[in-house]
Design a protein around this motif. Structure first.
Motif, PDB file in Angstrom:
ATOM      1  N   UNK A   1       0.859  -1.180   0.000  1.00 20.14           N
ATOM      2  CA  UNK A   1       0.000   0.000   0.000  1.00 20.14           C
ATOM      3  C   UNK A   1       0.897   1.232   0.000  1.00 20.14           C
ATOM      4  N   UNK A   2       0.447   2.243  -0.694  1.00 15.80           N
ATOM      5  CA  UNK A   2       1.151   3.510  -0.637  1.00 15.80           C
ATOM      6  C   UNK A   2       1.142   3.980   0.814  1.00 15.80           C
ATOM      7  N   UNK A   3       2.267   4.517   1.268  1.00 13.75           N
ATOM      8  CA  UNK A   3       2.340   4.895   2.680  1.00 13.75           C
ATOM      9  C   UNK A   3       1.470   6.100   3.022  1.00 13.75           C
ATOM     10  N   UNK A   4       0.842   6.716   2.030  1.00 13.89           N
ATOM     11  CA  UNK A   4      -0.028   7.855   2.308  1.00 13.89           C
ATOM     12  C   UNK A   4      -1.509   7.458   2.395  1.00 13.89           C
ATOM     13  N   UNK A   5      -1.798   6.155   2.345  1.00  9.85           N
ATOM     14  CA  UNK A   5      -3.177   5.676   2.450  1.00  9.85           C
ATOM     15  C   UNK A   5      -3.339   4.862   3.726  1.00  9.85           C
ATOM     16  N   UNK A   6      -4.370   5.200   4.489  1.00 10.19           N
ATOM     17  CA  UNK A   6      -4.695   4.441   5.698  1.00 10.19           C
ATOM     18  C   UNK A   6      -6.156   4.049   5.640  1.00 10.19           C
TER      19      UNK A   6
END
Length: 113
Positions: A1-6
């Motif tokens: 996952x992109x680290x900017x998505x939670x």
């Protein structure tokens, strides 16, 4: 996952209304936060009145989430074009949103009760 998505449970009961009609209501919604964008609530399909959604011709692609399929919402009072979307086969990093539908909060009401 992109680290900017939670992605995490949204908590509480969430509802979507279009032209006064309830389109979705869920206690199992997910909240997706992507960078500095406003959070987006994803509703399990089981909690969405899918009979009111019609697949749109619109399809887009997100490099972090995958191909996006859009839906029009048809209610007795109106048809709201491209007001909902889903990632039918999301990328592995956001697999939690598979089987969920999100709604454009500028076109319909999305709120926690």
């Amino acid at each position: 996952m992109a680290d900017h998505i939670r992605i995490h449970p949204a908590g509480g009961t969430w509802v979507v209304r279009a032209e006064g009609a309830v389109i979705a209501e869920s206690r199992a919604a997910l909240e997706l936060i992507e960078g500095r964008l406003p959070p987006v609530i994803y509703f399990p399909r089981a909690d969405v009145a899918m009979a009111l959604l019609e697949t749109s011709d619109r399809v887009t692609h997100c490099p972090w989430k995958g191909e996006t399929v859009y839906f029009h919402i048809g209610v007795p009072a109106a048809r709201v074009a491209d007001a909902a979307w889903s990632y039918e086969s999301p990328t592995p990093g956001v697999a939690a949103i598979a089987g969920h539908v999100a709604f454009d909060a500028s076109l319909v009401t999305v709120e926690r009760l």
